[in-house]
Design a protein around this motif. Sequence first.
Motif, PDB file in Angstrom:
ATOM      1  N   LYS A 168      32.695  40.431  40.384  1.00 46.09           N
ATOM      2  CA  LYS A 168      32.516  40.975  39.826  1.00 46.09           C
ATOM      3  C   LYS A 168      33.705  42.264  40.589  1.00 46.09           C
ATOM      4  O   LYS A 168      34.615  42.585  39.875  1.00 46.09           O
ATOM      5  N   ARG A 222      37.747  41.684  38.353  1.00 44.26           N
ATOM      6  CA  ARG A 222      37.582  42.608  36.862  1.00 44.26           C
ATOM      7  C   ARG A 222      38.050  43.936  36.822  1.00 44.26           C
ATOM      8  O   ARG A 222      37.608  45.154  37.188  1.00 44.26           O
ATOM      9  N   ARG A 223      39.064  43.892  36.205  1.00 46.90           N
ATOM     10  CA  ARG A 223      40.470  45.157  36.065  1.00 46.90           C
ATOM     11  C   ARG A 223      38.744  46.614  35.814  1.00 46.90           C
ATOM     12  O   ARG A 223      38.730  46.019  34.526  1.00 46.90           O
ATOM     13  N   LYS A 263      37.393  50.413  27.291  1.00 47.91           N
ATOM     14  CA  LYS A 263      37.835  49.116  26.622  1.00 47.91           C
ATOM     15  C   LYS A 263      38.170  49.516  25.406  1.00 47.91           C
ATOM     16  O   LYS A 263      39.232  48.726  24.589  1.00 47.91           O
TER      17      LYS A 263
END
Length: 131
Positions: free
Chosen positions: A3, A6-7, A43
């Motif tokens: 993980k 991931r940004r 997101k």
Amino acid sequence: EGKGKRRNPLHDFKKTGELMLIKVNKTLEVKTKLLNTTEQCAKRCSRNKGLSFTCKAFAYDRVTKRCHWLSFNSLTNGVRKKQDHAFDLYEKKDYVRNCIIGKGAEYKGTISVTKSGIQCQAWNSMIPHEH
């Protein structure tokens, strides 16, 4: 799965704690939904997923776990700031950042005068200067 790569979607937002934006101008749009994390809110705002407008900011209600996506930010005309302990405001950095990167074609801030105070020329104008 790793993980680490991931940004964090929150990197694209400037956070102001305990602040909510109230729209005075009724044409501004808001959409709200129950979401567990600020990352999920961020997101969707970044991708404009399921939104009928360009998301410029979101406010997260920590009490009810509701996400409020906004078509405006604290710099928009017709918007009031309100202290609110339940909310944290996250504004998309692109829209509150007042610096130009590269040629400035991606600039979305609100500055429209040069350092010396001269009014900027619209991109679609060839006057007074041709591109």
